[in-house]
Enzyme design. Structure first.
Site, mmCIF file in Angstrom:
data_model
loop_
_atom_site.group_PDB
_atom_site.id
_atom_site.type_symbol
_atom_site.label_atom_id
_atom_site.label_comp_id
_atom_site.label_asym_id
_atom_site.label_seq_id
_atom_site.Cartn_x
_atom_site.Cartn_y
_atom_site.Cartn_z
ATOM 1 C CB SER A 197 -6.298 31.050 -36.615
ATOM 2 O OG SER A 197 -5.124 31.594 -37.199
ATOM 3 C CE LYS A 198 -7.521 35.315 -30.227
ATOM 4 N NZ LYS A 198 -8.903 35.553 -30.625
#
Ligand code: GLU
Length: 503
Positions: A250-251
């Site tokens: 994810s980010k």
């Protein structure tokens, strides 16, 4: 073989989904199949046109072209779910006529209350079956009178449902785990599990390759195939892509979408090659494999069940390889946005935009050394930064009196040598250095270290053979072309020699 990629346009294309698209594409291209692109845009709140456009754009950038899809049509379209609502209604009507589905009048509030009770009592929430036994004719009358109704699937009375996953083997689900699920919501839009089956049936999909987050949906979909009297496609569920800490990528881990890697200057062929190796291997210990060859060798049965852990260092290594292998003029053009972002390229005056020769001269400094093109401005810093002569004086002095004297002699001779020459190329730089060697008797480090100091003010940096042509190309760019000023080698050497003679 007909395969599909069916993204929901609710955000950016995540690399995990890009890998799903890639595996489908490799199958289609390697085995003479058809690759279908379908947009699953029935989530009214979260779906956006911008996201859909971005996903198509990212797929094109990756080179994953499709044979049928929303933008190009095909024999089984439309390929956007919101344009297929009549198809879902038709199938729902057919399931109701056969007794496999029924109208449900439960209000969202009632359903939510039931859900909460179940959760409180530690049960998996499941539809209580309130409307299951309603008389169909009476239900139809209520619907005709305008009462809001959903359509639910009547889960058959039996023990279990089993499907065989090409990656994970047989998967059996206890039917008691599956409550009567919604096919068409009260708002008239299809639920995911229903739309996906109708579309996969109508689009003649023979193999579904998707993320393992869909494993729990597959038993429901199998029940729908059965009720429709259609043989289900084969299924292959791919493991998630994890970050180095084994949490879903994810980010938090840095870049996680295709667009972010693109913006950083990762080449599409590098990302494709890297993603293909997440959970699959082309065999024979090979890693750098061109995409046509990946397609030739790819078998979904060989995909591993274990999660793919994203390794940014390996991607960087592959990208260095592909940047080096790429056509230099392509890399030159790709450098522009990064140099703009760094502020060393600005707006050219009209008719004065020619930076091609300069950009091409920068490519050898970049190729094979930077992990991503976004790192190019840092690598090119010695081109744009004119060294402070004081720094050179200090560096030389630090080497001791004898070395400083010899170094000064080299710099002065180098400055003299350059004063009579046109701008240097790689070859004429070597010639000039050779002349300085003859005049001063210095060679090796004693020759090149003072030259490096004169040109860059630093002890170390890129190979002079590569740096010198880039500096010289920069110095020759016309004023007004939008390039930050680059001071040429002749001037650098002269300034430094003057400082050393004055010191
Ligand atoms: N639209 C689903 C998603 O983006 C994929 C559905 C499928 O492949 O069956 O997760």
């Amino acid at each position: 073989m007909r395969v599909r990629f069916a993204p929901s346009p609710t955000g950016h294309l995540h690399v995990g989904n890009a890998r799903t698209a890639l595996f489908n594409w490799l199958l289609a291209r390697g085995q003479g199949g058809t690759f279908v692109l379908r947009l699953e845009d029935t989530d009214e709140v979260r779906s956006t046109v911008t996201s859909a456009d971005g996903i198509l754009e990212d797929l094109r950038w990756l080179g994953l072209d499709w044979d049928e899809g929303p933008d190009k049509g095909g024999a089984f379209g439309p390929y956007r779910q919101t344009e297929r609502l009549d198809h879902y209604r038709g199938y729902a009507a057919r399931l109701m006529a056969d007794g496999h589905a029924y109208h449900c009048f439960c209000s969202p509030a009632d359903l939510e209350a039931q859900r909460e009770v179940a959760l409180r009592e530690g049960r998996t929430p499941q539809y209580a079956g309130t409307c299951r036994a309603l008389d169909p004719a009476a239900s139809r009358a209520r619907v005709e009178a305008g009462e809001p109704a959903a359509i639910r699937f009547r889960v058959p009375a039996r023990d279990a449902v089993t499907f065989t996953d090409l990656v994970r083997g047989p998967i059996t689900t206890d039917i008691g785990m599956i409550g009567d699920f919604v096919l068409i919501r009260q708002n008239g839009l299809p639920a995911y599990n229903f739309a996906v089956v109708v579309d996969d049936v109508e689009m003649r999909i023979s193999l579904v390759v998707r993320g393992e987050d869909h494993v729990p949906n597959t038993p429901r979909q199998c029940l729908l195939y059965e009720a429709l009297g259609v043989a289900p496609p084969q299924f292959a569920h791919l493991s998630l892509v994890l970050g180095p800490d084994h949490a879903p990528l994810s980010k938090r881990h840095g870049a996680s979408s295709v667009g972010e890697f693109r913006a950083r200057g990762i080449l599409p062929e590098a990302l494709v090659n890297y993603l293909a190796l997440l959970g699959w291997s082309p065999g024979q210990g090979e890693e750098l494999v061109p995409v046509e060859e990946l397609a030739r060798r790819f078998r979904v049965q060989d995909v591993t069940r274990s999660a793919g852990v994203f390794d940014p260092d390996k991607l960087a290594w592959m990208n260095r390889h592909y940047v080096k292998a790429a056509e230099p003029s392509r890399i030159a053009a790709l450098l522009v946005p990064h140099l703009r972002a760094a502020g060393v390229i600005g707006e050219p005056a009209p008719g004065k935009s020619d930076l091609d020769a300069f950009l091409l001269a920068c490519v050898p400094l970049i190729a094979g050394t930077v992990d991503q093109l976004a790192d190019a401005p840092e690598r090119l810093r010695p081109v744009f930064e004119t060294p402070r002569p004081a720094a050179t004086v200090e560096h030389l002095a630090a080497e001791g009196a004898e070395a400083a004297r010899a170094g000064r002699e080299v710099v002065v001779a180098f400055a003299q040598e350059l004063s009579g020459r046109p701008r240097l190329t790689r070859e004429t730089f070597r010639e000039a250095a050779q002349q300085v060697r003859q005049r001063t008797g210095q060679k090796g480090r004693a020759l090149f270290h003072p030259i490096r100091l004169a040109l860059t003010g630093a002890d170390s940096g890129p190979e002079l053979d590569l740096l010198v042509p880039a500096i010289e190309a920069g110095a020759q760019v016309q004023a007004g072309a939008g390039l930050a000023p680059v001071v040429g080698c002749r001037e650098r050497a002269a300034i430094c020699a003057a400082a050393l003679l004055g010191a």
